[in-house]
Design a protein around this motif. Structure first.
Motif, PDB file in Angstrom:
ATOM      1  N   ASP A 138      35.512  36.016  49.767  1.00 52.60           N
ATOM      2  CA  ASP A 138      35.964  36.240  51.279  1.00 52.60           C
ATOM      3  C   ASP A 138      37.094  37.357  51.053  1.00 52.60           C
ATOM      4  OD1 ASP A 138      33.995  34.736  52.170  1.00 52.60           O
ATOM      5  OD2 ASP A 138      35.514  32.888  51.943  1.00 52.60           O
ATOM      6  N   THR A 139      37.942  37.167  50.166  1.00 51.38           N
ATOM      7  CA  THR A 139      39.168  38.171  49.852  1.00 51.38           C
ATOM      8  C   THR A 139      39.001  38.562  48.436  1.00 51.38           C
ATOM      9  OG1 THR A 139      40.785  36.329  49.804  1.00 51.38           O
ATOM     10  CG2 THR A 139      40.390  37.285  51.829  1.00 51.38           C
ATOM     11  N   ARG A 140      39.625  39.528  48.019  1.00 50.67           N
ATOM     12  CA  ARG A 140      39.671  40.007  46.676  1.00 50.67           C
ATOM     13  C   ARG A 140      40.772  40.855  46.388  1.00 50.67           C
ATOM     14  NH1 ARG A 140      34.900  44.382  45.474  1.00 50.67           N
ATOM     15  NH2 ARG A 140      33.618  42.707  46.297  1.00 50.67           N
ATOM     16  N   PRO A 141      41.458  40.556  45.335  1.00 51.76           N
ATOM     17  CA  PRO A 141      42.443  41.303  44.862  1.00 51.76           C
ATOM     18  C   PRO A 141      42.110  42.931  44.661  1.00 51.76           C
ATOM     19  CG  PRO A 141      41.720  40.306  42.902  1.00 51.76           C
ATOM     20  CD  PRO A 141      40.944  39.956  44.109  1.00 51.76           C
ATOM     21  N   SER A 142      43.011  43.801  44.484  1.00 48.95           N
ATOM     22  CA  SER A 142      42.741  45.017  44.487  1.00 48.95           C
ATOM     23  C   SER A 142      42.293  45.196  42.733  1.00 48.95           C
ATOM     24  CB  SER A 142      43.937  45.894  44.487  1.00 48.95           C
ATOM     25  OG  SER A 142      44.781  45.783  43.637  1.00 48.95           O
ATOM     26  N   PHE A 143      41.739  46.318  42.443  1.00 47.17           N
ATOM     27  CA  PHE A 143      41.265  46.645  40.967  1.00 47.17           C
ATOM     28  C   PHE A 143      42.527  46.568  40.193  1.00 47.17           C
ATOM     29  CE2 PHE A 143      40.269  50.048  38.121  1.00 47.17           C
ATOM     30  CZ  PHE A 143      39.139  49.434  37.213  1.00 47.17           C
ATOM     31  N   SER A 144      43.529  47.143  40.714  1.00 49.34           N
ATOM     32  CA  SER A 144      44.688  47.118  39.837  1.00 49.34           C
ATOM     33  C   SER A 144      45.075  45.778  39.367  1.00 49.34           C
ATOM     34  CB  SER A 144      45.753  47.837  40.487  1.00 49.34           C
ATOM     35  OG  SER A 144      45.503  49.319  40.849  1.00 49.34           O
ATOM     36  N   GLN A 145      44.985  44.655  40.337  1.00 46.40           N
ATOM     37  CA  GLN A 145      45.613  43.513  40.487  1.00 46.40           C
ATOM     38  C   GLN A 145      44.649  42.749  39.437  1.00 46.40           C
ATOM     39  OE1 GLN A 145      45.400  42.522  44.465  1.00 46.40           O
ATOM     40  NE2 GLN A 145      47.645  42.562  44.545  1.00 46.40           N
ATOM     41  N   MET A 146      43.325  43.078  39.483  1.00 42.09           N
ATOM     42  CA  MET A 146      42.578  42.354  38.359  1.00 42.09           C
ATOM     43  C   MET A 146      42.830  42.840  37.039  1.00 42.09           C
ATOM     44  SD  MET A 146      38.423  42.655  37.933  1.00 42.09           S
ATOM     45  CE  MET A 146      38.479  44.254  36.750  1.00 42.09           C
ATOM     46  N   LEU A 147      43.017  43.955  36.921  1.00 43.22           N
ATOM     47  CA  LEU A 147      43.547  44.606  35.228  1.00 43.22           C
ATOM     48  C   LEU A 147      44.848  44.049  35.141  1.00 43.22           C
ATOM     49  CD1 LEU A 147      42.722  48.393  35.862  1.00 43.22           C
ATOM     50  CD2 LEU A 147      41.310  46.668  34.734  1.00 43.22           C
ATOM     51  N   CYS A 148      45.600  43.717  36.208  1.00 41.98           N
ATOM     52  CA  CYS A 148      47.121  42.901  35.757  1.00 41.98           C
ATOM     53  C   CYS A 148      46.980  41.632  35.428  1.00 41.98           C
ATOM     54  CB  CYS A 148      47.977  43.290  36.838  1.00 41.98           C
ATOM     55  SG  CYS A 148      48.514  44.645  37.019  1.00 41.98           S
ATOM     56  N   LEU A 149      45.742  41.035  36.065  1.00 38.92           N
ATOM     57  CA  LEU A 149      45.472  39.701  35.726  1.00 38.92           C
ATOM     58  C   LEU A 149      45.018  39.512  34.398  1.00 38.92           C
ATOM     59  CD1 LEU A 149      43.762  38.192  38.962  1.00 38.92           C
ATOM     60  CD2 LEU A 149      46.126  37.412  38.125  1.00 38.92           C
ATOM     61  N   ILE A 150      44.081  40.269  33.969  1.00 40.29           N
ATOM     62  CA  ILE A 150      43.510  40.353  32.653  1.00 40.29           C
ATOM     63  C   ILE A 150      44.691  40.553  31.510  1.00 40.29           C
ATOM     64  CG2 ILE A 150      41.856  41.243  31.158  1.00 40.29           C
ATOM     65  CD1 ILE A 150      40.235  42.023  33.541  1.00 40.29           C
ATOM     66  N   GLU A 151      45.397  41.460  31.818  1.00 41.65           N
ATOM     67  CA  GLU A 151      46.570  41.844  30.906  1.00 41.65           C
ATOM     68  C   GLU A 151      47.480  40.690  30.748  1.00 41.65           C
ATOM     69  OE1 GLU A 151      47.990  46.002  29.737  1.00 41.65           O
ATOM     70  OE2 GLU A 151      48.336  45.794  31.756  1.00 41.65           O
ATOM     71  N   ALA A 152      47.724  39.957  31.701  1.00 46.99           N
ATOM     72  CA  ALA A 152      48.958  38.931  31.681  1.00 46.99           C
ATOM     73  C   ALA A 152      48.112  37.530  31.124  1.00 46.99           C
ATOM     74  CB  ALA A 152      49.234  38.501  33.230  1.00 46.99           C
ATOM     75  N   GLY A 153      46.702  37.657  30.716  1.00 42.75           N
ATOM     76  CA  GLY A 153      46.225  36.457  29.814  1.00 42.75           C
ATOM     77  C   GLY A 153      45.533  35.633  31.117  1.00 42.75           C
ATOM     78  N   ALA A 154      45.309  36.034  32.216  1.00 40.94           N
ATOM     79  CA  ALA A 154      44.892  35.029  33.378  1.00 40.94           C
ATOM     80  C   ALA A 154      43.233  35.136  33.480  1.00 40.94           C
ATOM     81  CB  ALA A 154      45.505  35.132  34.638  1.00 40.94           C
ATOM     82  N   ALA A 155      42.686  35.972  32.643  1.00 37.84           N
ATOM     83  CA  ALA A 155      41.251  36.083  32.797  1.00 37.84           C
ATOM     84  C   ALA A 155      40.465  34.789  32.561  1.00 37.84           C
ATOM     85  CB  ALA A 155      40.570  37.104  31.780  1.00 37.84           C
ATOM     86  N   GLU A 156      40.697  34.217  31.688  1.00 35.97           N
ATOM     87  CA  GLU A 156      40.014  32.827  31.713  1.00 35.97           C
ATOM     88  C   GLU A 156      40.128  31.978  32.783  1.00 35.97           C
ATOM     89  OE1 GLU A 156      39.324  29.160  28.495  1.00 35.97           O
ATOM     90  OE2 GLU A 156      40.665  30.767  27.796  1.00 35.97           O
ATOM     91  N   LYS A 157      41.178  31.738  33.319  1.00 40.12           N
ATOM     92  CA  LYS A 157      41.674  30.908  34.476  1.00 40.12           C
ATOM     93  C   LYS A 157      41.030  31.475  35.529  1.00 40.12           C
ATOM     94  CE  LYS A 157      45.605  29.512  37.486  1.00 40.12           C
ATOM     95  NZ  LYS A 157      46.740  29.528  37.595  1.00 40.12           N
ATOM     96  N   GLU A 158      40.810  32.666  35.726  1.00 37.36           N
ATOM     97  CA  GLU A 158      39.975  33.283  36.878  1.00 37.36           C
ATOM     98  C   GLU A 158      38.668  33.634  36.782  1.00 37.36           C
ATOM     99  OE1 GLU A 158      41.656  34.471  39.927  1.00 37.36           O
ATOM    100  OE2 GLU A 158      43.524  33.190  39.066  1.00 37.36           O
ATOM    101  N   ARG A 159      38.185  33.127  35.484  1.00 36.18           N
ATOM    102  CA  ARG A 159      36.820  33.356  34.959  1.00 36.18           C
ATOM    103  C   ARG A 159      36.074  34.806  35.227  1.00 36.18           C
ATOM    104  NH1 ARG A 159      33.904  27.663  37.615  1.00 36.18           N
ATOM    105  NH2 ARG A 159      35.429  26.393  36.700  1.00 36.18           N
ATOM    106  N   ILE A 160      37.050  35.745  34.868  1.00 35.03           N
ATOM    107  CA  ILE A 160      36.703  37.136  34.481  1.00 35.03           C
ATOM    108  C   ILE A 160      36.230  37.305  33.273  1.00 35.03           C
ATOM    109  CG2 ILE A 160      37.437  39.425  34.872  1.00 35.03           C
ATOM    110  CD1 ILE A 160      39.858  38.221  36.486  1.00 35.03           C
ATOM    111  N   ASN A 161      35.148  37.695  33.087  1.00 35.94           N
ATOM    112  CA  ASN A 161      34.265  37.687  31.931  1.00 35.94           C
ATOM    113  C   ASN A 161      34.253  39.272  31.413  1.00 35.94           C
ATOM    114  OD1 ASN A 161      32.767  36.943  29.460  1.00 35.94           O
ATOM    115  ND2 ASN A 161      31.003  36.676  30.821  1.00 35.94           N
ATOM    116  N   TRP A 162      35.496  39.681  30.998  1.00 35.07           N
ATOM    117  CA  TRP A 162      35.860  41.100  30.762  1.00 35.07           C
ATOM    118  C   TRP A 162      35.690  41.435  29.164  1.00 35.07           C
ATOM    119  CZ3 TRP A 162      39.663  42.521  27.254  1.00 35.07           C
ATOM    120  CH2 TRP A 162      40.609  41.609  27.023  1.00 35.07           C
ATOM    121  N   LYS A 163      35.620  40.564  28.344  1.00 36.97           N
ATOM    122  CA  LYS A 163      35.306  41.025  26.893  1.00 36.97           C
ATOM    123  C   LYS A 163      34.216  41.801  26.517  1.00 36.97           C
ATOM    124  CE  LYS A 163      38.479  37.333  25.183  1.00 36.97           C
ATOM    125  NZ  LYS A 163      38.699  36.327  24.292  1.00 36.97           N
ATOM    126  N   SER A 164      34.182  42.627  25.583  1.00 36.45           N
ATOM    127  CA  SER A 164      33.206  43.496  25.073  1.00 36.45           C
ATOM    128  C   SER A 164      33.453  43.787  23.733  1.00 36.45           C
ATOM    129  CB  SER A 164      33.257  44.801  25.779  1.00 36.45           C
ATOM    130  OG  SER A 164      34.370  45.383  25.874  1.00 36.45           O
TER     131      SER A 164
END
Length: 246
Positions: A138-164
């Motif tokens: 319904d609401t989403r962070p900005s693209f920049s905020q998503m990248l910051c979440l991943i950099e901060a180590g919050a990807a697993e908590k946020e279930r962002i499947n970013w690894k390649s």
């Protein structure tokens, strides 16, 4: 992710690299004990059928009520394949299992089979990941905020499947036999099929999740975002000489 015993190959599905299209294409050639996790809806829509392994898993890992309801509605239980297999192999393998996880699961297959994956320009893939991950939000962070979440180590908590890069390498060394590129999907998948002795017919290379109106990724990038993507995906960018689209 696919382990094909009939055709002796392993496909590592890197998220947001047309992996569902590749899986859906290859599933049409499955043997009775070939294992696919993920992308079953796409595979069934592309003419594949639940194989013996999937059918056995359905009757052991799905409730009789759900099986009966599905039979009444669809006259088939094939649509339950993805659910059943994910339950059967939970904790051991998943849709986007890494090379290390697959090798631990089946060392013999890993040693003997042809192993491949597909990659994509990380600057484009990051935008695709952002739009896919928040597609129902319904609401989403900005693209920049998503990248910051991943950099901060919050990807697993946020279930962002970013690894390649981490999926098809060990100690920063590529451990698959072939790395195709999403940017030349048809050509590289044809090469894989030739290597495996499989037919190639581009009519069955579906783009079920493709965005018909591809966004201009430059509109997503704010000051500092390129550098964030370079830090997150630096090894992949350097190895494949990817650059920001101009």
């Amino acid at each position: 992710m696919i382990i094909s015993h009939r055709h002796k190959f392993i496909f590592i599905h890197v998220p947001k690299t047309a992996g569902s299209a590749v899986s859906a294409y290859l599933a049409r050639e499955f043997g009775p004990w070939d294992l696919q996790l993920g992308s079953w809806k796409d595979a069934l829509g592309n003419g594949a059928k639940a194989n013996r392994l999937a059918l056995i898993s359905i009757f052991y890992h799905v409730s009789p009520l759900k099986i009966a309801q599905t039979l009444i509605r669809n006259h088939s239980v094939d649509s339950l394949a993805g659910l059943a297999l994910s339950r059967r192999f939970a904790g051991r393998l998943a849709d986007h299992s890494s090379a290390s996880e697959i090798e631990a699961f089946d060392p013999s297959a890993w040693k003997q089979y042809f192993k491949f994956c597909f990659v994509r320009n990380p600057f484009e893939r990051a935008v695709s990941l952002y739009n896919w991950h928040y597609r129902k939000a319904d609401t989403r962070p900005s693209f920049s905020q998503m990248l910051c979440l991943i950099e901060a180590g919050a990807a697993e908590k946020e279930r962002i499947n970013w690894k390649s890069w981490q999926l098809y390498t060990k100690n920063d060394e590529v451990v698959v036999d072939f790395v195709g590129r999403q940017e030349r999907l048809s050509e590289d998948l044809r090469n894989v099929c030739d290597r495996l002795g499989l037919p190639f017919d581009e009519r069955f290379l579906t783009r079920a999740k493709a965005n018909p109106r591809r966004p201009d990724i430059r509109n997503y990038y704010k000051p500092g975002d390129r550098e964030r993507v370079e830090r997150l995906f630096g090894a992949e960018i350097e190895h494949f000489k990817y650059r920001f689209p101009e």
